[in-house]
Design a protein around this motif. Sequence first.
Motif, PDB file in Angstrom:
ATOM      1  N   GLY A  71       2.238 -10.533  12.666  1.00  0.00           N
ATOM      2  CA  GLY A  71       3.135 -10.554  11.518  1.00  0.00           C
ATOM      3  C   GLY A  71       2.514 -10.225  10.169  1.00  0.00           C
ATOM      4  O   GLY A  71       3.206 -10.209   9.163  1.00  0.00           O
ATOM      5  N   MET A  72       1.199  -9.981  10.116  1.00  0.00           N
ATOM      6  CA  MET A  72       0.565  -9.606   8.845  1.00  0.00           C
ATOM      7  C   MET A  72       0.926  -8.169   8.500  1.00  0.00           C
ATOM      8  O   MET A  72       1.271  -7.375   9.371  1.00  0.00           O
ATOM      9  N   TYR A  73       0.812  -7.858   7.222  1.00  0.00           N
ATOM     10  CA  TYR A  73       1.005  -6.485   6.756  1.00  0.00           C
ATOM     11  C   TYR A  73      -0.147  -6.152   5.826  1.00  0.00           C
ATOM     12  O   TYR A  73      -0.401  -6.875   4.870  1.00  0.00           O
ATOM     13  N   PHE A  74      -0.905  -5.079   6.123  1.00  0.00           N
ATOM     14  CA  PHE A  74      -2.009  -4.663   5.266  1.00  0.00           C
ATOM     15  C   PHE A  74      -1.541  -3.495   4.409  1.00  0.00           C
ATOM     16  O   PHE A  74      -1.295  -2.411   4.921  1.00  0.00           O
ATOM     17  N   PRO A  75      -1.430  -3.707   3.092  1.00  0.00           N
ATOM     18  CA  PRO A  75      -0.993  -2.611   2.224  1.00  0.00           C
ATOM     19  C   PRO A  75      -2.119  -1.611   1.978  1.00  0.00           C
ATOM     20  O   PRO A  75      -3.213  -1.987   1.590  1.00  0.00           O
ATOM     21  N   VAL A  76      -1.872  -0.352   2.266  1.00  0.00           N
ATOM     22  CA  VAL A  76      -2.781   0.741   1.944  1.00  0.00           C
ATOM     23  C   VAL A  76      -1.932   1.751   1.191  1.00  0.00           C
ATOM     24  O   VAL A  76      -1.100   2.428   1.773  1.00  0.00           O
ATOM     25  N   THR A  77      -2.139   1.828  -0.113  1.00  0.00           N
ATOM     26  CA  THR A  77      -1.221   2.593  -0.949  1.00  0.00           C
ATOM     27  C   THR A  77      -1.475   4.090  -0.960  1.00  0.00           C
ATOM     28  O   THR A  77      -0.571   4.853  -1.210  1.00  0.00           O
ATOM     29  N   HIS A  78      -2.711   4.516  -0.732  1.00  0.00           N
ATOM     30  CA  HIS A  78      -3.030   5.946  -0.776  1.00  0.00           C
ATOM     31  C   HIS A  78      -3.770   6.311   0.494  1.00  0.00           C
ATOM     32  O   HIS A  78      -4.975   6.155   0.576  1.00  0.00           O
ATOM     33  N   GLY A  79      -3.068   6.795   1.467  1.00  0.00           N
ATOM     34  CA  GLY A  79      -3.686   7.111   2.748  1.00  0.00           C
ATOM     35  C   GLY A  79      -3.267   6.094   3.789  1.00  0.00           C
ATOM     36  O   GLY A  79      -2.340   5.307   3.581  1.00  0.00           O
ATOM     37  N   GLU A  80      -3.974   6.137   4.900  1.00  0.00           N
ATOM     38  CA  GLU A  80      -3.599   5.280   6.022  1.00  0.00           C
ATOM     39  C   GLU A  80      -4.665   4.262   6.395  1.00  0.00           C
ATOM     40  O   GLU A  80      -4.388   3.377   7.186  1.00  0.00           O
TER      41      GLU A  80
END
Length: 154
Positions: A71-80
């Motif tokens: 259920g975690m979400y890792f935000p990566v704003t530019h790229g993957e």
Amino acid sequence: MTLFIFNLCLAFLFAASAFAKPEVYIQNGNFEEKPDPRFLKKTRIIGKYSLPKWEINGFVEYINGGPQPGGMYFPVTHGEHAVRLGNEASISQTIKVIPGHWYALILGASRTCAQDEVLRISVPPHKGDVPLQTLYSLNGDVIAWGFKAASNFT
């Protein structure tokens, strides 16, 4: 215990001088050049030079952004992709600069826990701690760190 996600997407150095090339990019700054699978133990990177173009110390993970198991979400704003640093872990890169010129390091960082955390940025002979806040958005924090180059390499 891993406490935050560190993401150098779009990290670069900017030379503020009419006589220098205007931009010096950090190599593999967005971590899209992946480690060789032989040097990954699940998500943990094994080996000091196993992350292309970087030197790592301590517990460093190579992660994909987005939803994670549990259920975690890792935000990566530019790229993957991003790296996730454990306690006292670090990543570093040596960049050739022009002494006496001004530069800015711009990076993205986010964390996923409620504890107070700081990100230490070091450009020898200077260093500083930037407090990170828990963010519940896809944007993360954008951090800029300015410095005047003291020698040819930083």
